[in-house]
Every structure is written in structure tokens, then in C-alpha cells.
Design a protein around this motif. Structure first.
Motif, PDB file in Angstrom:
ATOM      1  N   LEU A 161       0.831  -1.199   0.000  1.00  0.00           N
ATOM      2  CA  LEU A 161       0.000   0.000   0.000  1.00  0.00           C
ATOM      3  C   LEU A 161       0.871   1.257   0.000  1.00  0.00           C
ATOM      4  CD1 LEU A 161      -2.505  -1.169   2.760  1.00  0.00           C
ATOM      5  CD2 LEU A 161      -3.033  -0.941   0.329  1.00  0.00           C
ATOM      6  N   SER A 162       0.302   2.355  -0.466  1.00  0.00           N
ATOM      7  CA  SER A 162       0.989   3.635  -0.377  1.00  0.00           C
ATOM      8  C   SER A 162       0.583   4.310   0.932  1.00  0.00           C
ATOM      9  CB  SER A 162       0.601   4.531  -1.559  1.00  0.00           C
ATOM     10  OG  SER A 162      -0.764   4.894  -1.459  1.00  0.00           O
ATOM     11  N   GLU A 163       1.304   5.334   1.303  1.00  0.00           N
ATOM     12  CA  GLU A 163       1.016   6.030   2.555  1.00  0.00           C
ATOM     13  C   GLU A 163      -0.415   6.566   2.573  1.00  0.00           C
ATOM     14  OE1 GLU A 163       1.425   7.301   6.311  1.00  0.00           O
ATOM     15  OE2 GLU A 163       2.915   6.102   5.224  1.00  0.00           O
ATOM     16  N   GLN A 164      -0.914   6.960   1.412  1.00  0.00           N
ATOM     17  CA  GLN A 164      -2.261   7.525   1.314  1.00  0.00           C
ATOM     18  C   GLN A 164      -3.362   6.489   1.570  1.00  0.00           C
ATOM     19  OE1 GLN A 164       0.169   8.095  -1.108  1.00  0.00           O
ATOM     20  NE2 GLN A 164       0.665  10.063  -0.152  1.00  0.00           N
ATOM     21  N   ASP A 165      -3.007   5.214   1.470  1.00  0.00           N
ATOM     22  CA  ASP A 165      -4.005   4.157   1.681  1.00  0.00           C
ATOM     23  C   ASP A 165      -4.317   3.943   3.158  1.00  0.00           C
ATOM     24  OD1 ASP A 165      -4.379   3.439  -1.047  1.00  0.00           O
ATOM     25  OD2 ASP A 165      -2.444   2.410  -1.001  1.00  0.00           O
ATOM     26  N   PHE A 166      -3.455   4.452   4.013  1.00  0.00           N
ATOM     27  CA  PHE A 166      -3.673   4.303   5.453  1.00  0.00           C
ATOM     28  C   PHE A 166      -4.440   5.512   5.983  1.00  0.00           C
ATOM     29  CE2 PHE A 166       0.171   1.811   4.650  1.00  0.00           C
ATOM     30  CZ  PHE A 166      -0.124   0.629   5.306  1.00  0.00           C
ATOM     31  N   SER A 167      -5.452   5.247   6.787  1.00  0.00           N
ATOM     32  CA  SER A 167      -6.182   6.358   7.400  1.00  0.00           C
ATOM     33  C   SER A 167      -5.380   6.872   8.598  1.00  0.00           C
ATOM     34  CB  SER A 167      -7.564   5.888   7.856  1.00  0.00           C
ATOM     35  OG  SER A 167      -7.443   4.814   8.759  1.00  0.00           O
ATOM     36  N   ARG A 215       2.778   3.324  13.932  1.00  0.00           N
ATOM     37  CA  ARG A 215       2.251   2.745  12.693  1.00  0.00           C
ATOM     38  C   ARG A 215       3.349   2.479  11.668  1.00  0.00           C
ATOM     39  NH1 ARG A 215      -1.941   6.320   9.530  1.00  0.00           N
ATOM     40  NH2 ARG A 215      -0.026   7.393   9.007  1.00  0.00           N
ATOM     41  N   ALA A 216       4.162   3.493  11.370  1.00  0.00           N
ATOM     42  CA  ALA A 216       5.196   3.347  10.338  1.00  0.00           C
ATOM     43  C   ALA A 216       6.183   2.234  10.695  1.00  0.00           C
ATOM     44  CB  ALA A 216       5.935   4.673  10.145  1.00  0.00           C
ATOM     45  N   GLU A 217       6.583   2.215  11.946  1.00  0.00           N
ATOM     46  CA  GLU A 217       7.524   1.189  12.418  1.00  0.00           C
ATOM     47  C   GLU A 217       6.911  -0.212  12.296  1.00  0.00           C
ATOM     48  OE1 GLU A 217       9.250  -0.139  16.792  1.00  0.00           O
ATOM     49  OE2 GLU A 217       8.692   1.943  16.459  1.00  0.00           O
ATOM     50  N   THR A 218       5.628  -0.324  12.649  1.00  0.00           N
ATOM     51  CA  THR A 218       4.948  -1.622  12.591  1.00  0.00           C
ATOM     52  C   THR A 218       4.780  -2.097  11.159  1.00  0.00           C
ATOM     53  OG1 THR A 218       3.764  -1.116  14.640  1.00  0.00           O
ATOM     54  CG2 THR A 218       2.838  -2.856  13.250  1.00  0.00           C
ATOM     55  N   VAL A 219       4.376  -1.203  10.266  1.00  0.00           N
ATOM     56  CA  VAL A 219       4.215  -1.570   8.849  1.00  0.00           C
ATOM     57  C   VAL A 219       5.554  -1.999   8.254  1.00  0.00           C
ATOM     58  CG1 VAL A 219       3.630  -0.692   6.548  1.00  0.00           C
ATOM     59  CG2 VAL A 219       2.154  -0.156   8.495  1.00  0.00           C
ATOM     60  N   ALA A 220       6.622  -1.303   8.594  1.00  0.00           N
ATOM     61  CA  ALA A 220       7.955  -1.666   8.094  1.00  0.00           C
ATOM     62  C   ALA A 220       8.342  -3.059   8.579  1.00  0.00           C
ATOM     63  CB  ALA A 220       8.984  -0.628   8.540  1.00  0.00           C
ATOM     64  N   LEU A 238      -3.675   2.089  13.981  1.00  0.00           N
ATOM     65  CA  LEU A 238      -3.696   1.088  12.915  1.00  0.00           C
ATOM     66  C   LEU A 238      -4.198  -0.245  13.462  1.00  0.00           C
ATOM     67  CD1 LEU A 238      -2.744   0.069  10.013  1.00  0.00           C
ATOM     68  CD2 LEU A 238      -0.580  -0.546  11.166  1.00  0.00           C
ATOM     69  N   TRP A 239      -5.133  -0.860  12.754  1.00  0.00           N
ATOM     70  CA  TRP A 239      -5.556  -2.223  13.079  1.00  0.00           C
ATOM     71  C   TRP A 239      -4.837  -3.195  12.142  1.00  0.00           C
ATOM     72  CZ3 TRP A 239      -8.488  -3.757  17.165  1.00  0.00           C
ATOM     73  CH2 TRP A 239      -9.228  -2.787  17.834  1.00  0.00           C
ATOM     74  N   VAL A 240      -4.375  -4.307  12.688  1.00  0.00           N
ATOM     75  CA  VAL A 240      -3.705  -5.354  11.912  1.00  0.00           C
ATOM     76  C   VAL A 240      -4.453  -6.655  12.143  1.00  0.00           C
ATOM     77  CG1 VAL A 240      -1.560  -6.655  11.564  1.00  0.00           C
ATOM     78  CG2 VAL A 240      -1.451  -4.215  12.146  1.00  0.00           C
ATOM     79  N   PHE A 241      -4.820  -7.349  11.060  1.00  0.00           N
ATOM     80  CA  PHE A 241      -5.535  -8.620  11.177  1.00  0.00           C
ATOM     81  C   PHE A 241      -4.552  -9.784  11.093  1.00  0.00           C
ATOM     82  CE2 PHE A 241      -8.002 -12.200   9.324  1.00  0.00           C
ATOM     83  CZ  PHE A 241      -8.935 -12.344  10.339  1.00  0.00           C
TER      84      PHE A 241
END
Length: 201
Positions: free
Chosen positions: A6-12, A85-90, A16-19
Motif C-alpha cells: 500500500l501507499s502512505e495515502q491508503d492508510f487512514s 504505525r510506520a515502524e509496525t508496517v515496516a 492502525l488495526w492489523v488482522f
């Protein structure tokens, strides 16, 4: 092949919720504020990904879970603080996208808490066009692959067993995965495996 992320714009904005539906259920590896049983509709949990890194090698693939088309999946939703959020997505990308076999998506999930609210959660769905997509395999073929699989994160059989335990700890069952875990358990406790078992290892 570039990862389908996803791009940064795709995240609200906001948390952040992670499934999680597989190993994330029992080894998330990131900090979170809460975890809630959750249900995702439109995809189901399946052992449909050949593992070349974490639970196998290209020469001797293992088999791991993906979200595949159709049905529904019960798992766990983790709420991560916005500042992490950024750290978790990375972290998740490094872990899940080692070979770009998943598509990183946002999916609606229903939280199984008192509020029964719907949230948008980050999830990893199998890319059906990827060379590691295994499709629907017979139970015997799953067993063969899981028996032989061993990668950077350990034995494939441990992955299956731990996932089944995590699923059942949440109060529900995955019948096919449970059957496979039972076969692996019987396998491990057999002092005299039949000759065909020996030939497959």
C-alpha cells in the motif's frame, strides 16, 4: 518482483488495526494497545503458500498460510498506536513480504467485542499469480510439505501446531488445520512409522 504494498495515502489517520490469522496470532512481533477476536469476510485462511524462507527452502518448500479468495476467516485484530504505525508496517513488510507472495490490503473486519464494531485493518492476502501460490492441496500433500519444511524460522510442523493452539485459544476451530496438526502429532509419536512415511522425509 516488487512487493504489492500500500501507499502512505491508503492508510487512514489514527491508530492502525492489523488482522492476524496465522503466526501473527501467536507471535505478532510488534507492540499493540489491544487485541480483539475478529472476523474477516471475503477471504478464508488456507495453507496455500509454498514457503521458501521462513518454513522451507526453494529446494524443499514448506507450506504456510495465506488469505485466499472466498468465505470468511476468524482471527485476531491488533490495535497499534498511531505513533508506531510506520515502524509496525515496516516490520510486517520485512516479515511477510520477504518474497512478495502477499498483497498488502486494507480489509473490513468485524471485532467480536461488546461493541461489535467494524474497522479497517491491514491484512496480507495471497497473490494468486505468484510462483509460491500453491492453490488447494490435498491433505496428504499438505502433510508431505509440512513434514519436510524447515527454514529460517524453524520447523514447519511447529508453525502448524502453534497456529492451531492459538486459534483454539480464541475459542474457535479450523477443522482442516486441526486434522493436519493431529496427523503431525501422531507422526511425531509413532515409534515405528510405516515405510512410505520414511520415503517421504
Amino acid at each position: 518482483m516488487a512487493a504489492l504494498n500500500l501507499s502512505e495515502q491508503d492508510f487512514s489517520t489514527g491508530d492502525l488495526w492489523v488482522f492476524g490469522y496465522g503466526s501473527l496470532m501467536w507471535r505478532p512481533g510488534f507492540e499493540f494497545l489491544e487485541q480483539v477476536p475478529a472476523r474477516l469476510v471475503g477471504e478464508h485462511r488456507a495453507l496455500c503458500v509454498y514457503s521458501f524462507v521462513h518454513r522451507g527452502t526453494p529446494e524443499k518448500p514448506g507450506l504456510v498460510l495465506g488469505l485466499d479468495r472466498g468465505g470468511a476467516c476468524r482471527g485476531v485484530a491488533f490495535r497499534v498506536a498511531e505513533k508506531q504505525r510506520a515502524e509496525t508496517v515496516a516490520y510486517l513488510r520485512a516479515r511477510e513480504q520477504a518474497t512478495s507472495v502477499y498483497r498488502e490490503v486494507m480489509r473490513s473486519v468485524w471485532l467480536e467485542n461488546a461493541a461489535r464494531e467494524r474497522v479497517s485493518a491491514l491484512a496480507y492476502v495471497v497473490d494468486r499469480g505468484h510462483v509460491q501460490y500453491a492453490g488447494r492441496l490435498s491433505l496428504n500433500e499438505q502433510l508431505r510439505l509440512v513434514r519436510q519444511g524447515h527454514g529460517q524460522s524453524g520447523a514447519n510442523r511447529d508453525y502448524v501446531t502453534a497456529t492451531v493452539k492459538a486459534i483454539e485459544a480464541e475459542g474457535f476451530r479450523d477443522a482442516r488445520l486441526r486434522q493436519l496438526a493431529r496427523m503431525l502429532h501422531d507422526d511425531a509419536h509413532s515409534l515405528h512409522p510405516p515405510p512410505e512415511t520414511l520415503s517421504e522425509t
